[in-house]
Design a protein around this motif. Sequence first.
Motif, PDB file in Angstrom:
ATOM      1  N   LYS A 102       0.848  -1.184   0.000  1.00 48.21           N
ATOM      2  CA  LYS A 102       0.000   0.000   0.000  1.00 48.21           C
ATOM      3  C   LYS A 102       0.891   1.245   0.000  1.00 48.21           C
ATOM      4  O   LYS A 102       1.865   1.314   0.749  1.00 48.21           O
ATOM      5  N   VAL A 103       0.585   2.210  -0.879  1.00 48.98           N
ATOM      6  CA  VAL A 103       1.366   3.443  -0.969  1.00 48.98           C
ATOM      7  C   VAL A 103       0.430   4.645  -0.900  1.00 48.98           C
ATOM      8  O   VAL A 103      -0.742   4.554  -1.228  1.00 48.98           O
ATOM      9  N   ALA A 104       0.971   5.762  -0.472  1.00 49.84           N
ATOM     10  CA  ALA A 104       0.209   7.009  -0.439  1.00 49.84           C
ATOM     11  C   ALA A 104       0.289   7.661  -1.814  1.00 49.84           C
ATOM     12  O   ALA A 104       1.223   7.432  -2.579  1.00 49.84           O
ATOM     13  N   LYS A 105      -0.688   8.499  -2.129  1.00 50.46           N
ATOM     14  CA  LYS A 105      -0.712   9.178  -3.415  1.00 50.46           C
ATOM     15  C   LYS A 105       0.574   9.974  -3.645  1.00 50.46           C
ATOM     16  O   LYS A 105       1.129   9.979  -4.745  1.00 50.46           O
ATOM     17  N   ALA A 106       1.091  10.603  -2.609  1.00 45.62           N
ATOM     18  CA  ALA A 106       2.312  11.402  -2.720  1.00 45.62           C
ATOM     19  C   ALA A 106       3.539  10.536  -3.006  1.00 45.62           C
ATOM     20  O   ALA A 106       4.536  11.024  -3.519  1.00 45.62           O
ATOM     21  N   GLN A 107       3.474   9.235  -2.683  1.00 41.51           N
ATOM     22  CA  GLN A 107       4.600   8.321  -2.894  1.00 41.51           C
ATOM     23  C   GLN A 107       4.619   7.702  -4.289  1.00 41.51           C
ATOM     24  O   GLN A 107       5.557   6.992  -4.630  1.00 41.51           O
ATOM     25  N   MET A 108       3.596   7.964  -5.088  1.00 40.42           N
ATOM     26  CA  MET A 108       3.511   7.357  -6.421  1.00 40.42           C
ATOM     27  C   MET A 108       4.620   7.914  -7.313  1.00 40.42           C
ATOM     28  O   MET A 108       4.711   9.104  -7.522  1.00 40.42           O
ATOM     29  N   ARG A 109       5.468   7.036  -7.785  1.00 38.62           N
ATOM     30  CA  ARG A 109       6.539   7.383  -8.717  1.00 38.62           C
ATOM     31  C   ARG A 109       6.217   6.729 -10.056  1.00 38.62           C
ATOM     32  O   ARG A 109       5.193   6.096 -10.220  1.00 38.62           O
ATOM     33  N   LYS A 110       7.146   6.789 -10.986  1.00 31.05           N
ATOM     34  CA  LYS A 110       6.973   6.163 -12.285  1.00 31.05           C
ATOM     35  C   LYS A 110       6.702   4.675 -12.099  1.00 31.05           C
ATOM     36  O   LYS A 110       7.428   3.998 -11.372  1.00 31.05           O
ATOM     37  N   GLY A 111       5.635   4.171 -12.720  1.00 28.59           N
ATOM     38  CA  GLY A 111       5.294   2.758 -12.607  1.00 28.59           C
ATOM     39  C   GLY A 111       3.804   2.522 -12.719  1.00 28.59           C
ATOM     40  O   GLY A 111       3.027   3.429 -13.021  1.00 28.59           O
ATOM     41  N   ILE A 112       3.395   1.303 -12.428  1.00 28.17           N
ATOM     42  CA  ILE A 112       1.988   0.901 -12.530  1.00 28.17           C
ATOM     43  C   ILE A 112       1.445   0.638 -11.136  1.00 28.17           C
ATOM     44  O   ILE A 112       2.090  -0.003 -10.313  1.00 28.17           O
ATOM     45  N   TYR A 113       0.224   1.123 -10.892  1.00 30.80           N
ATOM     46  CA  TYR A 113      -0.426   0.993  -9.589  1.00 30.80           C
ATOM     47  C   TYR A 113      -1.854   0.513  -9.777  1.00 30.80           C
ATOM     48  O   TYR A 113      -2.467   0.727 -10.819  1.00 30.80           O
ATOM     49  N   VAL A 114      -2.392  -0.120  -8.736  1.00 26.07           N
ATOM     50  CA  VAL A 114      -3.801  -0.490  -8.682  1.00 26.07           C
ATOM     51  C   VAL A 114      -4.445   0.447  -7.674  1.00 26.07           C
ATOM     52  O   VAL A 114      -4.003   0.538  -6.527  1.00 26.07           O
ATOM     53  N   VAL A 115      -5.477   1.165  -8.139  1.00 26.71           N
ATOM     54  CA  VAL A 115      -6.132   2.173  -7.309  1.00 26.71           C
ATOM     55  C   VAL A 115      -7.564   1.736  -7.044  1.00 26.71           C
ATOM     56  O   VAL A 115      -8.319   1.458  -7.970  1.00 26.71           O
ATOM     57  N   LYS A 116      -7.929   1.664  -5.758  1.00 29.68           N
ATOM     58  CA  LYS A 116      -9.297   1.325  -5.362  1.00 29.68           C
ATOM     59  C   LYS A 116     -10.008   2.608  -4.947  1.00 29.68           C
ATOM     60  O   LYS A 116      -9.496   3.351  -4.118  1.00 29.68           O
ATOM     61  N   THR A 117     -11.167   2.851  -5.541  1.00 27.18           N
ATOM     62  CA  THR A 117     -11.995   4.007  -5.182  1.00 27.18           C
ATOM     63  C   THR A 117     -13.402   3.514  -4.886  1.00 27.18           C
ATOM     64  O   THR A 117     -13.704   2.337  -5.045  1.00 27.18           O
ATOM     65  N   SER A 118     -14.263   4.450  -4.520  1.00 27.12           N
ATOM     66  CA  SER A 118     -15.660   4.078  -4.270  1.00 27.12           C
ATOM     67  C   SER A 118     -16.361   3.687  -5.571  1.00 27.12           C
ATOM     68  O   SER A 118     -17.372   3.001  -5.552  1.00 27.12           O
ATOM     69  N   ASN A 119     -15.817   4.102  -6.722  1.00 28.31           N
ATOM     70  CA  ASN A 119     -16.433   3.798  -8.018  1.00 28.31           C
ATOM     71  C   ASN A 119     -15.895   2.539  -8.672  1.00 28.31           C
ATOM     72  O   ASN A 119     -16.405   2.114  -9.694  1.00 28.31           O
ATOM     73  N   GLY A 120     -14.824   1.953  -8.141  1.00 24.56           N
ATOM     74  CA  GLY A 120     -14.278   0.746  -8.748  1.00 24.56           C
ATOM     75  C   GLY A 120     -12.780   0.617  -8.535  1.00 24.56           C
ATOM     76  O   GLY A 120     -12.175   1.366  -7.772  1.00 24.56           O
ATOM     77  N   THR A 121     -12.183  -0.333  -9.246  1.00 21.66           N
ATOM     78  CA  THR A 121     -10.756  -0.603  -9.170  1.00 21.66           C
ATOM     79  C   THR A 121     -10.132  -0.274 -10.517  1.00 21.66           C
ATOM     80  O   THR A 121     -10.681  -0.637 -11.554  1.00 21.66           O
ATOM     81  N   TYR A 122      -8.983   0.383 -10.504  1.00 19.99           N
ATOM     82  CA  TYR A 122      -8.353   0.875 -11.724  1.00 19.99           C
ATOM     83  C   TYR A 122      -6.872   0.533 -11.755  1.00 19.99           C
ATOM     84  O   TYR A 122      -6.234   0.436 -10.727  1.00 19.99           O
ATOM     85  N   LYS A 123      -6.352   0.383 -12.956  1.00 18.92           N
ATOM     86  CA  LYS A 123      -4.904   0.229 -13.158  1.00 18.92           C
ATOM     87  C   LYS A 123      -4.397   1.568 -13.670  1.00 18.92           C
ATOM     88  O   LYS A 123      -4.942   2.122 -14.626  1.00 18.92           O
ATOM     89  N   VAL A 124      -3.378   2.111 -13.030  1.00 21.95           N
ATOM     90  CA  VAL A 124      -2.848   3.427 -13.373  1.00 21.95           C
ATOM     91  C   VAL A 124      -1.395   3.296 -13.761  1.00 21.95           C
ATOM     92  O   VAL A 124      -0.613   2.669 -13.061  1.00 21.95           O
ATOM     93  N   ASN A 125      -1.025   3.907 -14.882  1.00 26.74           N
ATOM     94  CA  ASN A 125       0.361   3.938 -15.332  1.00 26.74           C
ATOM     95  C   ASN A 125       0.861   5.360 -15.107  1.00 26.74           C
ATOM     96  O   ASN A 125       0.445   6.288 -15.789  1.00 26.74           O
TER      97      ASN A 125
END
Length: 127
Positions: A102-125
């Motif tokens: 688990k990472v904080a939004k401020a810790q996101m660096r170059k790479g791929i992440y899985v983001v869970k929100t109230s609207n669903g789950t997303y893959k972010v590059n």
Amino acid sequence: MKKVLLFLMTMMGATAQADDGTYSYLTFETADGAKTSVALSSSQTVLALSDGTLTVGNLSFSLADLSRMYFSTSDETATGIQQLRVADLDDAADIYDLQGRKVAKAQMRKGIYVVKTSNGTYKVNVK
């Protein structure tokens, strides 16, 4: 006679190979990386081509958007990951890297992440 016998043996071998269940799906991959699989045993395996559109049962693909199609052993249709809107990222409940940490939004660096929100789950590059 030898040619006919050789032809029949070849056809029997090809039929035996097809019946062993090695390839159960026809998978279509679009330019954006999305994959959709169709079971070969279903009635949807009839292909039709018209005006630059490939139709398989109730599915349609623009030939310009289709990067490849291939036989596969499993259903490769992606489920559970949707396109992320910028507003949804602000609402992120949980963000995970590909190692499952688990990472904080401020810790996101170059790479791929899985983001869970109230609207669903997303893959972010993140580039």
